[in-house]
Scaffold this active site. Structure first.
Site, PDB file in Angstrom:
ATOM      1  CG  ASP A 139     -24.488 -34.478  64.988  1.00  0.00           C
ATOM      2  OD1 ASP A 139     -23.968 -35.600  65.102  1.00  0.00           O
ATOM      3  OD2 ASP A 139     -23.787 -33.022  65.491  1.00  0.00           O
ATOM      4  CB  ILE A 140     -24.077 -38.923  62.221  1.00  0.00           C
ATOM      5  CG1 ILE A 140     -25.390 -40.617  61.434  1.00  0.00           C
ATOM      6  CG2 ILE A 140     -24.708 -39.783  63.724  1.00  0.00           C
ATOM      7  CD1 ILE A 140     -24.838 -41.686  61.103  1.00  0.00           C
ATOM      8  CG  ASN A 188     -18.581 -49.483  74.014  1.00  0.00           C
ATOM      9  OD1 ASN A 188     -18.916 -50.459  74.871  1.00  0.00           O
ATOM     10  ND2 ASN A 188     -17.930 -48.403  74.396  1.00  0.00           N
ATOM     11  N   GLY A 192     -17.024 -40.727  71.112  1.00  0.00           N
ATOM     12  CA  GLY A 192     -17.237 -40.381  69.282  1.00  0.00           C
ATOM     13  C   GLY A 192     -18.557 -40.487  69.085  1.00  0.00           C
ATOM     14  CG  ASP A 194     -21.562 -45.390  71.173  1.00  0.00           C
ATOM     15  OD1 ASP A 194     -23.064 -45.071  71.505  1.00  0.00           O
ATOM     16  OD2 ASP A 194     -20.621 -46.610  72.235  1.00  0.00           O
ATOM     17  CB  SER A 214     -13.807 -49.989  63.183  1.00  0.00           C
ATOM     18  OG  SER A 214     -14.925 -50.789  63.473  1.00  0.00           O
ATOM     19  CB  THR A 215     -12.541 -44.999  60.834  1.00  0.00           C
ATOM     20  OG1 THR A 215     -13.974 -44.105  60.333  1.00  0.00           O
ATOM     21  CG2 THR A 215     -13.060 -46.425  59.467  1.00  0.00           C
ATOM     22  N   GLY A 216     -12.436 -44.849  63.990  1.00  0.00           N
ATOM     23  CA  GLY A 216     -12.211 -43.525  64.886  1.00  0.00           C
ATOM     24  C   GLY A 216     -11.208 -43.710  66.047  1.00  0.00           C
ATOM     25  CE1 TYR A 273     -13.105 -49.573  69.768  1.00  0.00           C
ATOM     26  CE2 TYR A 273     -14.357 -50.831  68.440  1.00  0.00           C
ATOM     27  CZ  TYR A 273     -14.433 -50.082  70.167  1.00  0.00           C
ATOM     28  OH  TYR A 273     -14.652 -50.578  71.274  1.00  0.00           O
TER      29      TYR A 273
HETATM   30  N1  AR6 Z   1     -21.470 -37.893  63.439  1.00  0.00           N
HETATM   31  C1  AR6 Z   1     -21.662 -38.582  62.254  1.00  0.00           C
HETATM   32  N2  AR6 Z   1     -19.860 -39.622  62.803  1.00  0.00           N
HETATM   33  C2  AR6 Z   1     -19.752 -39.027  63.532  1.00  0.00           C
HETATM   34  C3  AR6 Z   1     -19.952 -38.552  64.464  1.00  0.00           C
HETATM   35  C4  AR6 Z   1     -21.278 -38.304  64.534  1.00  0.00           C
HETATM   36  N3  AR6 Z   1     -21.610 -36.738  65.456  1.00  0.00           N
HETATM   37  N4  AR6 Z   1     -19.437 -37.795  65.540  1.00  0.00           N
HETATM   38  C5  AR6 Z   1     -18.226 -38.901  66.261  1.00  0.00           C
HETATM   39  N5  AR6 Z   1     -18.386 -39.593  64.406  1.00  0.00           N
HETATM   40  P1  AR6 Z   1     -16.361 -43.243  66.396  1.00  0.00           P
HETATM   41  P2  AR6 Z   1     -15.429 -46.175  66.111  1.00  0.00           P
HETATM   42  C6  AR6 Z   1     -17.194 -40.089  62.993  1.00  0.00           C
HETATM   43  O1  AR6 Z   1     -14.114 -43.099  67.400  1.00  0.00           O
HETATM   44  O2  AR6 Z   1     -13.816 -46.453  65.778  1.00  0.00           O
HETATM   45  C7  AR6 Z   1     -16.570 -44.886  71.083  1.00  0.00           C
HETATM   46  O3  AR6 Z   1     -15.885 -44.671  72.019  1.00  0.00           O
HETATM   47  C8  AR6 Z   1     -15.994 -40.039  63.969  1.00  0.00           C
HETATM   48  O4  AR6 Z   1     -15.524 -38.551  63.313  1.00  0.00           O
HETATM   49  O5  AR6 Z   1     -16.572 -42.787  67.313  1.00  0.00           O
HETATM   50  O6  AR6 Z   1     -16.583 -48.017  65.736  1.00  0.00           O
HETATM   51  C9  AR6 Z   1     -17.360 -46.818  71.077  1.00  0.00           C
HETATM   52  O7  AR6 Z   1     -17.937 -46.387  72.317  1.00  0.00           O
HETATM   53  C10 AR6 Z   1     -15.130 -41.166  62.966  1.00  0.00           C
HETATM   54  O8  AR6 Z   1     -15.180 -40.918  61.253  1.00  0.00           O
HETATM   55  O9  AR6 Z   1     -16.196 -44.867  66.481  1.00  0.00           O
HETATM   56  C11 AR6 Z   1     -16.391 -47.505  71.387  1.00  0.00           C
HETATM   57  O10 AR6 Z   1     -15.452 -47.462  72.759  1.00  0.00           O
HETATM   58  C12 AR6 Z   1     -15.991 -42.659  62.940  1.00  0.00           C
HETATM   59  O11 AR6 Z   1     -17.507 -41.147  64.127  1.00  0.00           O
HETATM   60  C13 AR6 Z   1     -15.496 -46.785  69.583  1.00  0.00           C
HETATM   61  O12 AR6 Z   1     -15.727 -45.388  70.653  1.00  0.00           O
HETATM   62  C14 AR6 Z   1     -15.998 -43.597  64.352  1.00  0.00           C
HETATM   63  O13 AR6 Z   1     -15.539 -43.288  65.034  1.00  0.00           O
HETATM   64  C15 AR6 Z   1     -15.682 -47.436  69.067  1.00  0.00           C
HETATM   65  O14 AR6 Z   1     -15.447 -46.593  67.814  1.00  0.00           O
END
Ligand code: AR6
Length: 173
Positions: A11-12, A25, A33, A35, A118-120, A122
């Site tokens: 967990d970052i 975003n 996610g 964020d 971007s891999t969640g 997005y």
């Molecule tokens: N620690 C590390 N990685 C994490 C954590 C954590 N606590 N939580 C999730 N991840 P995403 P995006 C991973 O969707 O695709 C947001 O709503 C997750 O499993 O967080 O860039 C923003 O506000 C995945 O592998 O980011 C934007 O609107 C990675 O983080 C949008 O999502 C990225 O997933 C950005 O989408």
């Protein structure tokens, strides 16, 4: 270089580094996610500072304090939404990694942790994203000998993808 890029599954929000990167975003006002996790752990002061930043374009990066996080700073970057790969997504993702590291270096920071940008939500394919991340970070670190980077994955399968990408990149260097 090997010792200066580490791939973890964690967990970052728990990492004690100079800066964690947030996959935000363009409004920079929080979200789901990683964020959401960063804002929850940092506390409402982070949102207050973000409000004063006036958003952030895709591919750019802006820095704030880390507040209640163990990390001293948060670097907010905005990854591209995956639209099939012909809308400049790869270049924009590369820009996220490079600009985040430039912002860190400008402040003299030496340890930075990235999530898998971007891999969640997005939907950027993780294999492609890992190759871009490793190459861009590796190139940057070769000009910045004091910096260390953690690639912080949130699942073991993502961790394996990033580890493989790192191994491939190291072999060809
Ligand atoms: N620690 C590390 N990685 C994490 C954590 C954590 N606590 N939580 C999730 N991840 P995403 P995006 C991973 O969707 O695709 C947001 O709503 C997750 O499993 O967080 O860039 C923003 O506000 C995945 O592998 O980011 C934007 O609107 C990675 O983080 C949008 O999502 C990225 O997933 C950005 O989408």
């Amino acid at each position: 270089m090997k010792t200066r890029i580490k791939v973890l599954c964690a967990d970052i929000t728990t990492l004690e580094v100079d800066a964690v990167v947030n996959a935000a975003n363009t409004r920079l006002l929080g979200g789901g996610g990683v964020d959401g996790a960063i804002h929850r752990a940092a506390g409402p002061e982070l949102l207050e500072e973000c409000r004063r930043l006036g958003g952030c374009p895709t591919g750019e990066a802006k820095i704030t304090g880390g507040y209640h996080l163990p990390a001293n700073h948060v670097i907010h970057t905005v990854g591209p939404v995956w639209k099939g790969g012909r809308s400049g997504e790869a270049d924009l993702l590369e820009c996220c990694y490079r600009r985040s590291l430039e912002v860190a270096a400008e402040r003299g920071l030496t340890s930075v942790a990235f999530p898998s940008i971007s891999t969640g939500a997005y939907r950027f394919p993780v294999e492609k994203a890992a190759g871009i991340a490793v190459r861009t970070i590796g190139d940057f670190l070769s000009d910045h000998p004091r910096m260390e980077v953690i690639l912080c994955c949130f699942s073991e399968s993502d961790r394996d993808v990033y580890r493989n990408a790192l191994e491939r990149w190291e072999k060809q260097e």
